[in-house]
Design a protein around this motif. Structure first.
Motif, short mmCIF file in Angstrom:
data_model
loop_
_atom_site.label_atom_id
_atom_site.label_comp_id
_atom_site.label_asym_id
_atom_site.label_seq_id
_atom_site.Cartn_x
_atom_site.Cartn_y
_atom_site.Cartn_z
N PRO A 187 0.76 -1.74 0.03
CA PRO A 187 -0.44 0.23 -0.25
C PRO A 187 0.91 1.21 -0.12
O PRO A 187 0.26 2.21 -0.13
CB PRO A 187 -1.22 -0.11 0.84
N GLU A 188 2.34 1.01 0.08
CA GLU A 188 2.99 2.45 -0.05
C GLU A 188 2.19 2.97 -1.71
O GLU A 188 3.77 4.24 -1.56
CB GLU A 188 4.34 1.74 0.58
N LEU A 189 2.53 2.16 -2.31
CA LEU A 189 2.94 2.27 -3.57
C LEU A 189 1.03 3.18 -4.20
O LEU A 189 0.00 2.47 -3.81
CB LEU A 189 2.13 0.90 -4.42
N PHE A 203 6.52 10.07 -4.53
CA PHE A 203 5.60 9.45 -3.77
C PHE A 203 5.00 8.20 -3.17
O PHE A 203 5.64 7.27 -3.87
CB PHE A 203 4.47 10.29 -4.54
N ARG A 204 5.71 8.32 -1.37
CA ARG A 204 5.18 6.79 -1.20
C ARG A 204 3.88 7.10 -0.33
O ARG A 204 4.89 8.14 0.85
CB ARG A 204 6.33 6.61 -0.04
N ASP A 205 3.24 6.67 0.09
CA ASP A 205 2.04 6.20 1.19
C ASP A 205 2.35 6.04 2.11
O ASP A 205 1.97 4.64 2.24
CB ASP A 205 0.57 5.80 0.73
N GLU A 206 2.88 6.91 3.17
CA GLU A 206 3.97 5.93 3.96
C GLU A 206 3.06 5.57 4.92
O GLU A 206 1.34 6.80 5.19
CB GLU A 206 4.85 6.99 4.61
N ILE A 207 3.03 5.11 6.08
CA ILE A 207 1.80 4.16 6.89
C ILE A 207 2.13 5.61 7.53
O ILE A 207 0.35 5.83 8.25
CB ILE A 207 1.74 2.81 7.19
N MET A 220 11.36 14.79 6.53
CA MET A 220 12.08 13.45 7.38
C MET A 220 10.95 12.15 6.73
O MET A 220 11.36 11.52 6.79
CB MET A 220 12.04 13.52 8.76
N ARG A 221 10.66 12.19 6.95
CA ARG A 221 9.51 11.19 6.34
C ARG A 221 8.24 11.56 5.91
O ARG A 221 6.63 11.53 6.84
CB ARG A 221 9.10 10.35 8.07
N SER A 222 8.01 12.13 4.41
CA SER A 222 6.80 12.72 4.07
C SER A 222 6.16 11.58 3.29
O SER A 222 6.81 10.03 3.24
CB SER A 222 7.12 13.86 3.52
#
Ligand code: ATP
Ligand code: MG
Ligand code: MG
Ligand code: MG
Length: 569
Positions: free
Chosen positions: A91-93, A139-143, A150-152
Motif C-alpha cells: 500500500p505504499e504504492l 511518492f510513497r503512501d507511508e503508513i 523527514m518522513r513525508s
C-alpha cells in the motif's frame, strides 16, 4: 535579496504537532508548510536550502560519471506488472487511473522506468557501463508520515541506476558511488556514517546505507569501538517488499538467491532443529500490508524429491496469512506438517520468489555438491557467520571480531544497492555481448533522500535560537542587519552600500530592510540560521566599523566597513 521583497514566514510559536527539533525549526524558520498529511510546500527559505543540497548532489554525481535524466512521476501500470511489483509493492504504492480507466502509479522509485529506457536505447556491450540519475519527486503512501519532510509522502530523491555487463563492472561503479556519497555528505557538513545494510555477507558489499547520526533517528546503528564496522541493527529484517514477485505466478523455477542472513536468523530465532536429512522449504510470507514481516519456515521431511517441489506451482491464495507476533509464527512453524507434498502447502499464504529449498542445511554447506537452481549463498550454501543484530546491546562483542558495540541512532539519508539481474531478468534488459550473445544486464541503484537531508542537517545543527546551517546548505551566506535604518540615513547608506558590494562579490546575501525592532530582526535571522550577520549600527559607524557576528560560534568582531566583504569571501 531584500526582506521587504521576500517571504520570511517565521513563526514565534512552535506548532504543537511538530515532535522533533528539525520539524519545529523548519516550521518556525518558515521553510515548509504542511498542505496535508505528508505533503509540504517548500517556502522560499526552505527551497533555497533544498536547491543547495540538490546542487551538491548533482555536481558530485556528475563528477562520478553519472548522467542526468528526468523520468515521469506518473508511471504506467504495465511496467509495474512486468517487474512484478504491481502485485507486490503493497500500500505504499499509490495507484490511480486516467480518464480512460488505464492504471498508473505515482513513482515511489524508478527501476521500471529506467529499465524501459535502457532496454530500448542500449543494445550493445560497448555502450556500457552506464549510470543514469535524476533528482525527482517521489511518492510513497507511508503508513505513518511524520517528522515533517523527514518522513513525508511526497519527497525529493536523487536516484541513480547503473547497468553493467559483469559483476566486476558493477562492483567498480558501486565503489565509485560509495566514494561519491562520502564526498556529498562531507561537503554538506554532516556527521555521517556508511553502514552495512540488509546483508553484510553474501558476496561482500551488496548494500550500504548512509546515516546521519542523531538522537531522533528512526534506525539503530551498531558500531564497533575499535574498527570501522557499522551496521544497521535491523540487519536481519526480512526481505524488503520491493524484492517481492507476483505470488500468482511464483514457481520454484523462479527461485532467486535468498538472503542467507534471513534464513540463518530465522533458524536461530525460531530455534528450528533442522536435521541433516531434512529438506527445508522456506517461504517468505507477505502480510496484508505487503510487508515482509511474516516469515514462515516449513520443514519438508520424508521422501519428497526436490524435483517434485521444483516442478510444482506454489499455490495462489485469496487471503494472506498474517501474524501478530513471533509466537504466532513459531506456532505456525511448529505446526508444519511432517509431510509437505509438492503442491500441498497446508497453510493459506501468499508467497513470493524468495523461496529456498535446501538440503544439508544443518551442515552449513552442500557437501554432496548438490547444486540447486539459483541458490548460491556463497556457492552453494556456505552459510557465513552473519550477525543477527536485532537483540544486540551496547557492550556486546562486535561481529567484526574487534572491540565491543556501541549503539547510536541514525537517519537514513542514502542507500546504495547491488541489484544484480533482478529487474533486467523480469523486464528483459539485455545487450549483445562481445561474442554476439544476448545477455541480461547487472544493475545497481543508488538513492539519496534530498529533502530528508535538509531535516537531518537541522537535527545535527541547532541551538536554543534556531538553526545553524553548515555553510554549504545555508539559504543565505550573509545577512545585512541594519539597526533602526529607518531612523538613520547613515545606517541606511552603509547598509545599501554593503549590500551592493556583497552582491558584486558573488555572495548570497539577505538585506533585512524591514521596519522592525533590532531584537525581532536578530531573532528571525538567528532562527533561519544565516552563518554570517553584518550588523550596521550608529555607534560602530562613528569608528567606521560594523559588527560581524558568526552564527555558529556566536563570536562578534568589529570590522572596518571597507574590509568586511573581503573578509567574507
Ligand atoms: P526508510 O527506511 O527511511 O523508510 P527506505 O529504505 O524506504 O527509507 P529507500 O528506498 O532506500 O528508502 O530510498 C532512498 C532514500 O530516500 C532513503 O535513504 C531516504 O533518505 C529517502 N526516503 C525514503 N523514504 C522517504 C520518505 N518517506 N520521506 C523522505 N525521504 C525518504
Ligand atoms: Mg521506507
Ligand atoms: Mg530503510
Ligand atoms: Mg533504504
Amino acid at each position: 535579496m531584500r526582506s521587504s521583497n521576500y517571504l520570511l514566514a517565521t513563526l514565534k510559536e512552535t506548532p504543537s504537532d511538530a515532535e522533533i527539533v528539525s520539524h519545529q525549526l523548519m516550521m518556525r524558520a518558515g521553510m515548509v508548510r504542511k498542505v496535508a498529511s505528508g505533503l509540504y510546500t517548500w517556502t522560499p527559505t526552505g527551497l533555497r536550502v533544498l536547491r543547495n543540497v540538490e546542487r551538491i548532489v548533482r555536481e558530485e554525481m556528475e563528477a562520478a560519471g553519472a548522467i542526468e535524466t528526468l523520468m515521469p512521476m506518473v508511471q504506467p501500470a504495465d511496467l509495474w506488472q512486468e517487474s512484478g511489483r504491481w502485485q507486490d509493492y503493497g500500500p505504499e504504492l499509490l495507484r490511480l487511473q486516467d480518464r480512460n480507466q488505464r492504471d498508473f502509479v505515482l513513482g515511489p522509485t524508478h527501476e521500471e522506468v529506467i529499465s524501459e529506457l535502457v532496454r530500448k536505447e542500449v543494445s550493445s556491450y560497448k555502450q556500457l557501463p552506464l549510470n543514469l540519475f535524476q533528482i525527482q519527486t517521489k511518492f510513497r503512501d507511508e503508513i505513518r508520515p511524520r517528522f515533517g519532510v523527514m518522513r513525508s509522502r511526497e519527497f525529493i530523491m536523487k536516484d541513480a541506476y547503473s547497468f553493467h555487463i559483469d559483476e566486476a563492472s558493477l562492483e567498480q561503479t558501486y565503489q565509485v558511488m560509495f566514494k561519491a556519497y562520502q564526498t556529498i555528505f562531507s561537503r554538506l557538513g554532516l556527521d555521517f556514517r556508511p553502514v552495512i545494510a540488509d546483508t553484510g555477507s553474501i558476496g561482500g558489499n551488496l548494500s550500504h546505507e548512509f546515516h546521519v547520526l542523531a538522537e531522533s533517528g528512526e534506525d539503530a546503528i551498531a558500531f564497533s569501538d575499535s574498527s570501522d564496522y557499522a551496521a544497521n541493527v535491523e540487519l536481519a529484517e526480512a526481505i524488503p517488499s520491493k524484492d517481492k514477485a507476483d505470488p500468482a505466478t511464483a514457481t520454484m523455477e523462479e527461485v532467486e538467491t535468498p538472503n542467507a542472513k534471513t534464513i540463518q536468523a530465522l533458524v536461530e530465532q525460531f530455534g528450528l532443529a533442522i536435521e541433516k536429512t531434512a529438506k527445508t522449504l522456506i517461504v517468505h510470507g507477505v502480510n496484508e500490508n505487503g510487508d515482509a514481516s511474516g516469515l514462515i519456515a516449513l520443514m519438508v521431511r520424508g521422501d519428497h524429491e526436490l524435483n517434485d517441489i521444483k516442478a510444482s506451482k506454489l499455490p495462489q491464495v485469496a487471503s494472506p496469512l498474517t501474524f501478530a507476533n513471533d509466537d504466532e509464527i513459531r506456532a505456525a512453524v511448529g505446526a508444519g506438517p511432517g509431510s509437505l507434498g509438492p503442491v500441498g502447502l497446508p497453510l493459506p499464504m501468499v508467497v513470493d520468489r524468495e523461496v529456498a529449498v535446501m538440503s544439508d542445511f544443518a551442515a552449513g554447506s552442500n557437501k554432496d555438491g548438490y547444486h540447486y537452481l539459483n541458490i548460491n549463498w556463497g556457492r552453494d550454501v556456505e552459510l557465513p557467520a552473519v550477525a543477527d543484530l536485532r537483540n544486540v546491546k551496547a557492550g556486546d562483542p562486535s561481529p567484526c571480531g574487534k572491540g565491543t558495540l556501541d549503539i547510536k541512532r541514525g537517519i537514513e539519508v542514502g542507500h546504495i544497492f547491488q541489484l544484480g539481474t533482478k529487474y533486467s531478468d523480469m523486464m528483459k534488459v539485455g545487450v549483445l555481448t562481445e561474442s554476439g550473445k544476448h545477455q541480461n544486464l547487472l544493475m545497481g541503484c543508488y538513492g539519496i533522500g534530498v529533502s530528508r537531508i535538509v531535516a537531518a542537517a537541522i537535527e545535527q545543527n541547532n541551538d536554543a535560537n534556531g538553526i545553524i546551517w553548515p555553510e554549504a546548505m545555508a539559504p543565505f551566506e550573509v545577512c545585512i542587519l541594519p539597526m533602526n535604518m529607518h531612523k538613520s540615513a547613515r545606517v541606511q547608506e552603509v547598509a545599501e552600500r554593503l549590500y551592493e558590494e556583497c552582491k558584486g562579490a558573488g555572495l548570497n546575501v539577505l538585506f533585512d530592510d524591514r521596519k522592525e525592532r533590532p531584537g525581532v530582526m536578530f531573532a528571525d535571522i538567528e532562527l533561519i540560521g544565516i552563518p554570517h550577520v553584518i550588523v550596521v549600527g550608529e555607534r560602530n559607524l562613528d569608528e567606521g566599523m560594523i559588527e560581524l557576528k558568526n552564527r555558529r560560534s556566536g563570536d562578534k568582531e568589529k570590522v572596518a566597513i571597507a574590509d568586511v566583504v573581503q573578509q567574507l569571501t
